[in-house]
Design a protein around this motif. Structure first.
Motif, PDB file in Angstrom:
ATOM      1  N   ARG A  60      24.128 -18.845 -54.087  1.00 21.17           N
ATOM      2  CA  ARG A  60      23.069 -17.617 -53.689  1.00 21.17           C
ATOM      3  C   ARG A  60      23.880 -16.210 -53.055  1.00 21.17           C
ATOM      4  O   ARG A  60      23.509 -15.726 -52.208  1.00 21.17           O
ATOM      5  CB  ARG A  60      22.233 -18.477 -52.740  1.00 21.17           C
ATOM      6  CG  ARG A  60      21.348 -19.241 -53.432  1.00 21.17           C
ATOM      7  CD  ARG A  60      20.494 -20.187 -53.255  1.00 21.17           C
ATOM      8  NE  ARG A  60      18.723 -18.656 -52.517  1.00 21.17           N
ATOM      9  CZ  ARG A  60      18.007 -19.063 -51.520  1.00 21.17           C
ATOM     10  NH1 ARG A  60      18.591 -19.959 -51.265  1.00 21.17           N
ATOM     11  NH2 ARG A  60      17.943 -18.073 -51.041  1.00 21.17           N
TER      12      ARG A  60
ATOM     13  N   HIS B 133      21.551 -19.455 -45.550  1.00 22.20           N
ATOM     14  CA  HIS B 133      21.323 -20.867 -46.164  1.00 22.20           C
ATOM     15  C   HIS B 133      21.502 -22.170 -45.685  1.00 22.20           C
ATOM     16  O   HIS B 133      19.914 -22.368 -46.257  1.00 22.20           O
ATOM     17  CB  HIS B 133      22.981 -20.643 -47.156  1.00 22.20           C
ATOM     18  CG  HIS B 133      22.823 -21.969 -47.906  1.00 22.20           C
ATOM     19  ND1 HIS B 133      23.199 -23.720 -48.109  1.00 22.20           N
ATOM     20  CD2 HIS B 133      22.030 -21.607 -49.328  1.00 22.20           C
ATOM     21  CE1 HIS B 133      22.419 -23.407 -49.455  1.00 22.20           C
ATOM     22  NE2 HIS B 133      22.381 -22.568 -50.335  1.00 22.20           N
TER      23      HIS B 133
ATOM     24  N   GLN C  35      17.035 -22.270 -53.742  1.00 23.51           N
ATOM     25  CA  GLN C  35      17.556 -23.088 -53.572  1.00 23.51           C
ATOM     26  C   GLN C  35      17.238 -24.545 -54.136  1.00 23.51           C
ATOM     27  O   GLN C  35      16.111 -24.757 -54.705  1.00 23.51           O
ATOM     28  CB  GLN C  35      17.367 -23.147 -51.885  1.00 23.51           C
ATOM     29  CG  GLN C  35      17.667 -24.169 -51.112  1.00 23.51           C
ATOM     30  CD  GLN C  35      19.237 -23.938 -50.854  1.00 23.51           C
ATOM     31  OE1 GLN C  35      20.121 -22.803 -51.819  1.00 23.51           O
ATOM     32  NE2 GLN C  35      20.202 -25.197 -51.309  1.00 23.51           N
TER      33      GLN C  35
ATOM     34  N   ASP D 204      28.281 -19.961 -49.542  1.00 25.68           N
ATOM     35  CA  ASP D 204      26.556 -20.267 -48.973  1.00 25.68           C
ATOM     36  C   ASP D 204      26.909 -21.081 -47.746  1.00 25.68           C
ATOM     37  O   ASP D 204      25.983 -20.552 -46.398  1.00 25.68           O
ATOM     38  CB  ASP D 204      26.057 -21.201 -49.601  1.00 25.68           C
ATOM     39  CG  ASP D 204      25.816 -20.532 -51.611  1.00 25.68           C
ATOM     40  OD1 ASP D 204      25.065 -19.843 -51.325  1.00 25.68           O
ATOM     41  OD2 ASP D 204      25.628 -22.006 -51.849  1.00 25.68           O
TER      42      ASP D 204
ATOM     43  N   TYR E  83      21.867 -25.303 -59.848  1.00 27.78           N
ATOM     44  CA  TYR E  83      21.921 -24.414 -58.866  1.00 27.78           C
ATOM     45  C   TYR E  83      22.464 -23.666 -59.054  1.00 27.78           C
ATOM     46  O   TYR E  83      23.949 -24.012 -59.568  1.00 27.78           O
ATOM     47  CB  TYR E  83      21.356 -25.523 -57.802  1.00 27.78           C
ATOM     48  CG  TYR E  83      22.320 -24.674 -56.368  1.00 27.78           C
ATOM     49  CD1 TYR E  83      21.275 -23.714 -55.677  1.00 27.78           C
ATOM     50  CD2 TYR E  83      23.547 -24.308 -55.501  1.00 27.78           C
ATOM     51  CE1 TYR E  83      21.493 -23.174 -54.271  1.00 27.78           C
ATOM     52  CE2 TYR E  83      23.385 -23.313 -54.527  1.00 27.78           C
ATOM     53  CZ  TYR E  83      22.697 -23.127 -54.162  1.00 27.78           C
ATOM     54  OH  TYR E  83      22.721 -22.303 -53.331  1.00 27.78           O
TER      55      TYR E  83
ATOM     56  N   GLU F  98      17.740 -21.979 -44.122  1.00 32.11           N
ATOM     57  CA  GLU F  98      16.780 -22.519 -45.261  1.00 32.11           C
ATOM     58  C   GLU F  98      16.904 -23.837 -45.764  1.00 32.11           C
ATOM     59  O   GLU F  98      15.676 -24.710 -45.411  1.00 32.11           O
ATOM     60  CB  GLU F  98      17.230 -21.744 -46.475  1.00 32.11           C
ATOM     61  CG  GLU F  98      15.370 -21.036 -47.450  1.00 32.11           C
ATOM     62  CD  GLU F  98      16.051 -20.677 -48.577  1.00 32.11           C
ATOM     63  OE1 GLU F  98      15.319 -20.715 -49.788  1.00 32.11           O
ATOM     64  OE2 GLU F  98      17.611 -19.926 -48.411  1.00 32.11           O
ATOM     65  N   CYS F  99      18.110 -24.491 -46.045  1.00 32.10           N
ATOM     66  CA  CYS F  99      17.962 -25.783 -46.388  1.00 32.10           C
ATOM     67  C   CYS F  99      16.599 -26.771 -44.726  1.00 32.10           C
ATOM     68  O   CYS F  99      16.421 -27.348 -45.236  1.00 32.10           O
ATOM     69  CB  CYS F  99      19.223 -26.212 -46.583  1.00 32.10           C
ATOM     70  SG  CYS F  99      19.763 -25.476 -48.339  1.00 32.10           S
TER      71      CYS F  99
ATOM     72  N   ALA G 294      20.440 -31.017 -50.215  1.00 31.72           N
ATOM     73  CA  ALA G 294      20.339 -29.744 -50.052  1.00 31.72           C
ATOM     74  C   ALA G 294      21.677 -29.192 -51.145  1.00 31.72           C
ATOM     75  O   ALA G 294      22.581 -30.376 -50.194  1.00 31.72           O
ATOM     76  CB  ALA G 294      20.013 -28.795 -49.448  1.00 31.72           C
TER      77      ALA G 294
ATOM     78  N   ALA H  48      24.867 -26.566 -52.185  1.00 33.84           N
ATOM     79  CA  ALA H  48      25.489 -25.709 -51.649  1.00 33.84           C
ATOM     80  C   ALA H  48      27.103 -25.197 -52.290  1.00 33.84           C
ATOM     81  O   ALA H  48      27.336 -26.335 -52.842  1.00 33.84           O
ATOM     82  CB  ALA H  48      25.551 -25.526 -50.615  1.00 33.84           C
TER      83      ALA H  48
END
Length: 261
Positions: free
Chosen positions: A120, A159, A136, A153, A117, A162-163, A147, A149
Motif C-alpha cells: 500500500r 500503516h 489492509q 509499508d 495482500y 491502522e493495523c 497483519a 506488510a
C-alpha cells in the motif's frame, strides 16, 4: 484464514530467508516448497517469505510475471499448505487494474480461496511499474490477529497504526533490505513492536535481486526488544508462542538440492 488453534496454545511462526532467481517462478517455487517442508519439520503453522519471493524483485518484468492467486502455476504451493497444515505467505506480482501490484498470496490448509495482500506504500519510483494496494489484511490465527506488510509499508507510520487500530497483535512483513537501509528499517520495526505491543517479523532476501544486494538478517522483535535474528545464510527464523510469551530460534536451511539453486 481461520482460527487454527485454541486461544493460547502453542503457535509457531516462521520467516523464510532465501534468495530468488530473477523472473524464474517455477525454479523459485521449487525452493519455496523445500522451505515449506523444512518449516513443517519445525512445527511452523504460519510461514512468511520475502517481498516478491517467487519471482525476485524485477519491476521491469512484473507485467509479464503477474499472476492470479488462483493460477495453476501456484497449485503446488496450495497443495503443500494442505499437506502440512500450514498457512503460507509467498511474494508474487499480482494482476492489477492497469499495472501489476507488489503482492502476496496467502494459502492455507483448508484449501479455501487464496487470500491476497498488495503493498500500500510504494518506494519512490515503484509507481512506474506497480499499482498501489487498497485494502489492509488482518487475519485470525491461533488466538492472534495477524497483519501483513510489504517492505516500504513498514516505513509509513500510518500503516502500522491502522493495523493496530484493527486489533493486530502480530505484524509480519516480507522485504528486500540492503545493508545500507537495514539499521533504519529495523529500528522502525522495533519501534512498531514497542509502541503497539506487537510481535513484529521481517523476512528478507539474502541475495541480489533487482540489482540490489539484500543483507538477509531476517528477524523478530517484541516490545522487549529483538527476539531472534538470522545471519546472511538461508534460514528459518522462528517465533514460538508458549503461554503468553514468545521464544525465538534460528534454523539453517540447506537448499542445495532444491531445483533452481
Amino acid at each position: 484464514m481461520t482460527e487454527a488453534t485454541s486461544a493460547r496454545s502453542e503457535l509457531v511462526i516462521g520467516l523464510a530467508q532465501l534468495s530468488a532467481l530473477a523472473g524464474d517462478l517455477d525454479a523459485n517455487l521449487a525452493r519455496h516448497l523445500a522451505v515449506v517442508e523444512a518449516a513443517a519439520r519445525q512445527g511452523v503453522s504460519l510461514l512468511v517469505f520475502p517481498e516478491l519471493s517467487l519471482t525476485g524483485y524485477e519491476p521491469d518484468l512484473a507485467a509479464v510475471l503477474a499472476v492470479s492467486p488462483r493460477s495453476e502455476r501456484l497449485a503446488p504451493l496450495r497443495a503443500a499448505a494442505r499437506r502440512y497444515g500450514m498457512h503460507v505467505v509467498a511474494g508474487v506480482p499480482l494482476n492489477g487494474e492497469t499495472r501489476p501490484r507488489v503482492g502476496v498470496v496467502i494459502v492455507g490448509p483448508e484449501g479455501d480461496e487464496p487470500m491476497t495482500y498488495a503493498k500500500r506504500y510504494l518506494h519512490p519510483g515503484e509507481e512506474a511499474a506497480f499499482e498501489v494496494g487498497e485494502t489492509q489484511v488482518v487475519c485470525e490465527l491461533g488466538g492472534e490477529r495477524v497483519a501483513f506488510a510489504i517492505c516500504a509499508d513498514t516505513n509509513a507510520p500510518a500503516h502500522a497504526a491502522e493495523c493496530a487500530s484493527l486489533g493486530a497483535t502480530v505484524y509480519l512483513a516480507g522485504a528486500l533490505i540492503t545493508a545500507g537501509g537495514y539499521d533504519a528499517d529495523t529500528r522502525r520495526l522495533a519501534e512498531i513492536a514497542e509502541r503497539y505491543a506487537m510481535l513484529v517479523g521481517m523476512a528478507n532476501h539474502n541475495g541480489t535481486s533487482g540489482g540490489m544486494a539484500a543483507i538477509g538478517c531476517s528477524g523478530f522483535w517484541t516490545a522487549a526488544g529483538p527476539l531472534s535474528t538470522a545471519d546472511g545464510g538461508d534460514a528459518l527464523v522462528i517465533a514460538t508462542r508458549q503461554g503468553d510469551g514468545w521464544r525465538g530460534q534460528v534454523v539453517g536451511l540447506d537448499l542445495a538440492s532444491a531445483k533452481g539453486r
